[in-house]
Design a protein around this motif. Structure first.
Motif, mmCIF file in Angstrom:
data_model
loop_
_atom_site.group_PDB
_atom_site.id
_atom_site.type_symbol
_atom_site.label_atom_id
_atom_site.label_comp_id
_atom_site.label_asym_id
_atom_site.label_seq_id
_atom_site.Cartn_x
_atom_site.Cartn_y
_atom_site.Cartn_z
ATOM 1 N N MET A 1 127.516 103.009 11.431
ATOM 2 C CA MET A 1 128.464 103.280 10.011
ATOM 3 C C MET A 1 127.724 102.677 8.886
ATOM 4 O O MET A 1 127.047 101.932 8.867
ATOM 5 C CB MET A 1 129.739 102.731 10.276
ATOM 6 C CG MET A 1 130.643 103.176 11.374
ATOM 7 S SD MET A 1 132.275 102.362 11.462
ATOM 8 C CE MET A 1 131.971 100.644 11.578
ATOM 9 N N ILE A 42 135.604 92.460 2.841
ATOM 10 C CA ILE A 42 134.782 93.231 3.694
ATOM 11 C C ILE A 42 133.168 92.625 3.490
ATOM 12 O O ILE A 42 132.819 92.392 2.414
ATOM 13 C CB ILE A 42 134.642 94.715 2.718
ATOM 14 C CG1 ILE A 42 135.830 95.270 2.746
ATOM 15 C CG2 ILE A 42 133.631 95.590 3.458
ATOM 16 C CD1 ILE A 42 136.061 96.635 1.502
ATOM 17 N N ARG A 44 129.701 93.230 5.001
ATOM 18 C CA ARG A 44 128.852 94.212 5.953
ATOM 19 C C ARG A 44 127.443 93.987 5.316
ATOM 20 O O ARG A 44 127.390 93.593 4.125
ATOM 21 C CB ARG A 44 129.268 95.417 5.815
ATOM 22 C CG ARG A 44 130.760 95.554 6.671
ATOM 23 C CD ARG A 44 131.434 96.974 6.103
ATOM 24 N NE ARG A 44 130.600 98.068 6.112
ATOM 25 C CZ ARG A 44 130.803 98.974 6.836
ATOM 26 N NH1 ARG A 44 131.337 98.763 8.037
ATOM 27 N NH2 ARG A 44 130.070 100.059 6.762
ATOM 28 N N SER A 320 139.752 97.875 15.056
ATOM 29 C CA SER A 320 139.028 98.312 16.382
ATOM 30 C C SER A 320 139.518 97.480 17.337
ATOM 31 O O SER A 320 140.026 96.433 17.122
ATOM 32 C CB SER A 320 137.605 98.305 16.102
ATOM 33 O OG SER A 320 137.165 97.120 15.953
ATOM 34 N N SER A 323 138.787 93.286 17.581
ATOM 35 C CA SER A 323 139.378 92.697 16.597
ATOM 36 C C SER A 323 139.986 91.323 17.023
ATOM 37 O O SER A 323 140.601 91.541 18.146
ATOM 38 C CB SER A 323 140.355 93.375 15.808
ATOM 39 O OG SER A 323 139.651 94.656 15.275
ATOM 40 N N ASP A 337 138.199 92.274 11.821
ATOM 41 C CA ASP A 337 137.656 93.594 12.602
ATOM 42 C C ASP A 337 136.053 93.283 12.680
ATOM 43 O O ASP A 337 135.308 93.397 11.641
ATOM 44 C CB ASP A 337 137.946 94.792 12.230
ATOM 45 C CG ASP A 337 137.576 95.897 12.855
ATOM 46 O OD1 ASP A 337 136.393 95.838 13.708
ATOM 47 O OD2 ASP A 337 138.254 96.754 13.127
ATOM 48 N N GLU A 339 133.953 94.539 14.517
ATOM 49 C CA GLU A 339 132.931 95.634 14.634
ATOM 50 C C GLU A 339 132.766 96.231 13.000
ATOM 51 O O GLU A 339 131.825 96.570 12.555
ATOM 52 C CB GLU A 339 133.536 96.520 15.381
ATOM 53 C CG GLU A 339 132.962 98.091 15.457
ATOM 54 C CD GLU A 339 133.598 99.009 16.404
ATOM 55 O OE1 GLU A 339 134.170 100.124 15.953
ATOM 56 O OE2 GLU A 339 133.545 98.791 17.618
ATOM 57 N N LYS A 340 134.061 96.448 12.134
ATOM 58 C CA LYS A 340 133.737 97.045 10.968
ATOM 59 C C LYS A 340 133.306 95.940 9.799
ATOM 60 O O LYS A 340 133.350 96.308 8.831
ATOM 61 C CB LYS A 340 135.128 97.598 10.528
ATOM 62 C CG LYS A 340 135.645 98.654 11.338
ATOM 63 C CD LYS A 340 136.836 99.262 10.814
ATOM 64 C CE LYS A 340 137.514 100.496 11.389
ATOM 65 N NZ LYS A 340 137.615 100.324 12.877
ATOM 66 N N VAL A 376 138.452 102.950 5.782
ATOM 67 C CA VAL A 376 138.112 103.930 6.550
ATOM 68 C C VAL A 376 137.621 105.243 6.010
ATOM 69 O O VAL A 376 136.688 106.001 6.380
ATOM 70 C CB VAL A 376 139.087 104.255 7.962
ATOM 71 C CG1 VAL A 376 138.635 105.431 8.736
ATOM 72 C CG2 VAL A 376 139.327 102.956 8.787
ATOM 73 N N ILE A 379 134.248 105.119 4.846
ATOM 74 C CA ILE A 379 132.979 104.720 5.595
ATOM 75 C C ILE A 379 132.738 106.026 6.445
ATOM 76 O O ILE A 379 133.728 106.530 7.063
ATOM 77 C CB ILE A 379 133.509 103.671 6.655
ATOM 78 C CG1 ILE A 379 133.784 102.315 6.036
ATOM 79 C CG2 ILE A 379 132.615 103.489 7.887
ATOM 80 C CD1 ILE A 379 134.268 101.342 6.941
#
Length: 380
Positions: A1, A42, A44, A320, A323, A337, A339-340, A376, A379
């Motif tokens: 992603m 966020i 990432r 997800s 989480s 989360d 994963e995200k 979302v 993404i």
């Protein structure tokens, strides 16, 4: 992603600021709570963003508006953020293992049927212990706090099993009261000071996450009120809402922690980064944390951290399966989360002026869905 480039990425923060405030405002106007604060992080490889929203007042008198510095009674968020992380420190120090039996945890003899209970069964809520008992009613007969602590441990150890240990799962305050006591016995230190020195001080969060704010000179109007105390007939503000915890002096393994949105968000960010391997904690390893967050067969729990329910989760529809999080009875929650690379925190005092208000049940998934759907969509 990855996050979409260009205008969509540039407008993400502004979009989240608007959406989060709108939903919080709906919570206040709908009588879910008198005020609240929420935040999203966020974190990432392609973006690091942080947005916080405040709305409403700290109580129904409307004298003090909610701020980022407002402390909320975090209730059961104490379980993962205090008790579980303190236990990780003890595991890292080789004081205990995941399989240490209850007698060794408590440093005392236990009834024969309780000898099958160990650290993992307590953390996974499958020890066979009941969910809750109003011990505070009898504890009020004793003036000395240490006597009360001894009495509550004795009472829990004498409780009949609700089910055969390991055969089912039942979320239990009682198990975490025992774990809080175990930390004190093993460290020979009060739970709050052991946790502060070993968990939050290394993260510089000791002024944002703490016990007993009334004893810490927190500024006037910076603590959200909870409920009318049935003992004193006074509104609780800066004293823990949970009766069993309050009878123990405001510090216990299941409740007692207060915090600001900054404190809870920063702790979530640290846990996310440490799980990913981008940060370390001097008192417990990333490997230990990752093991704790791995899926455990037959349980929705990750050693004291909850996971999203498959149906009607408080986290909504967009977190997800990788989480972790927790809810607090007073109207608080966090979800991470892994994963995200996203964490969402909601702090409210929905029990003010009374716990009979249960509108938070419908509000939580709406709040999380509004934020996560917006994210979302960005993404791809």
């Amino acid at each position: 992603m990855k996050l979409s480039d260009g205008k969509l990425k540039d407008n993400l923060s502004q979009h989240l600021e608007k959406k989060g405030f709108e939903v919080l405002q709906q919570g206040v106007s709908g009588g879910v709570f008198p005020g609240g604060v929420g935040g999203i992080i966020i974190d990432r490889h392609d973006i690091r963003e942080r947005v916080v929203w405040t709305c409403g007042y700290t109580d129904n008198n409307r004298r003090h508006v909610v701020q980022e510095q407002t402390f909320y009674d975090l209730a059961s968020l104490t379980k993962p953020l205090v008790t579980v992380l303190s236990l990780l420190v003890l595991i890292e120090k080789n004081k205990i293992t995941w399989n240490t039996p209850l007698a060794d945890l408590l440093q005392r003899s236990v009834p024969v049927e309780k000898k099958r209970i160990n650290l993992t069964s307590l953390m996974q809520h499958n020890s066979g212990l009941p969910a809750y008992k109003p011990y505070y009613i009898d504890l009020l007969k004793f003036a000395d706090e240490q006597v009360r602590k001894d009495k509550i441990v004795e009472s829990i150890l004498n409780e009949p099993f609700e089910y055969t240990p390991g055969s089912s799962t039942l979320y239990s305050d009682l198990g975490f009261i025992l774990l809080g006591h175990a930390i004190e016995q093993l460290s020979v230190e009060p739970l709050d000071s052991f946790w502060e020195n070993n968990v939050v001080l290394p993260l510089s969060l000791e002024k944002q996450l703490l016990f007993s704010p009334n004893r810490k000179n927190i500024g006037n109007g910076l603590v959200a009120s909870t409920e009318l105390c049935p003992w004193t007939k006074k509104m609780l503000c800066g004293e823990v809402h949970d009766e069993n915890c309050r009878s123990l002096g405001g510090v216990a393994g299941h409740a007692g922690l207060f915090g600001t949105i900054v404190g809870v968000l920063d702790m979530c960010k640290h846990l996310l980064r440490q799980w990913r391997g981008d940060e370390e904690h001097p008192q417990y390893s990333s490997g230990l944390l990752r093991y704790m967050f791995e899926h455990k067969p037959g349980s929705a729990w990750r050693y004291g951290f909850d996971t999203p329910s498959k149906i009607n989760s408080s986290s909504g529809r967009f977190f997800s399966s990788r989480s972790v999080g927790h809810l607090g009875f007073t109207g608080t929650s966090f979800w991470i989360d892994l994963e995200k690379g996203v964490a969402v925190v909601l702090l409210t005092n929905r029990v003010h002026p009374s716990r009979v208000n249960e509108k938070i049940r419908k509000f939580r998934p709406l709040f999380h869905d509004a934020l996560m759907q917006s994210l979302v969509e960005c993404i791809v």
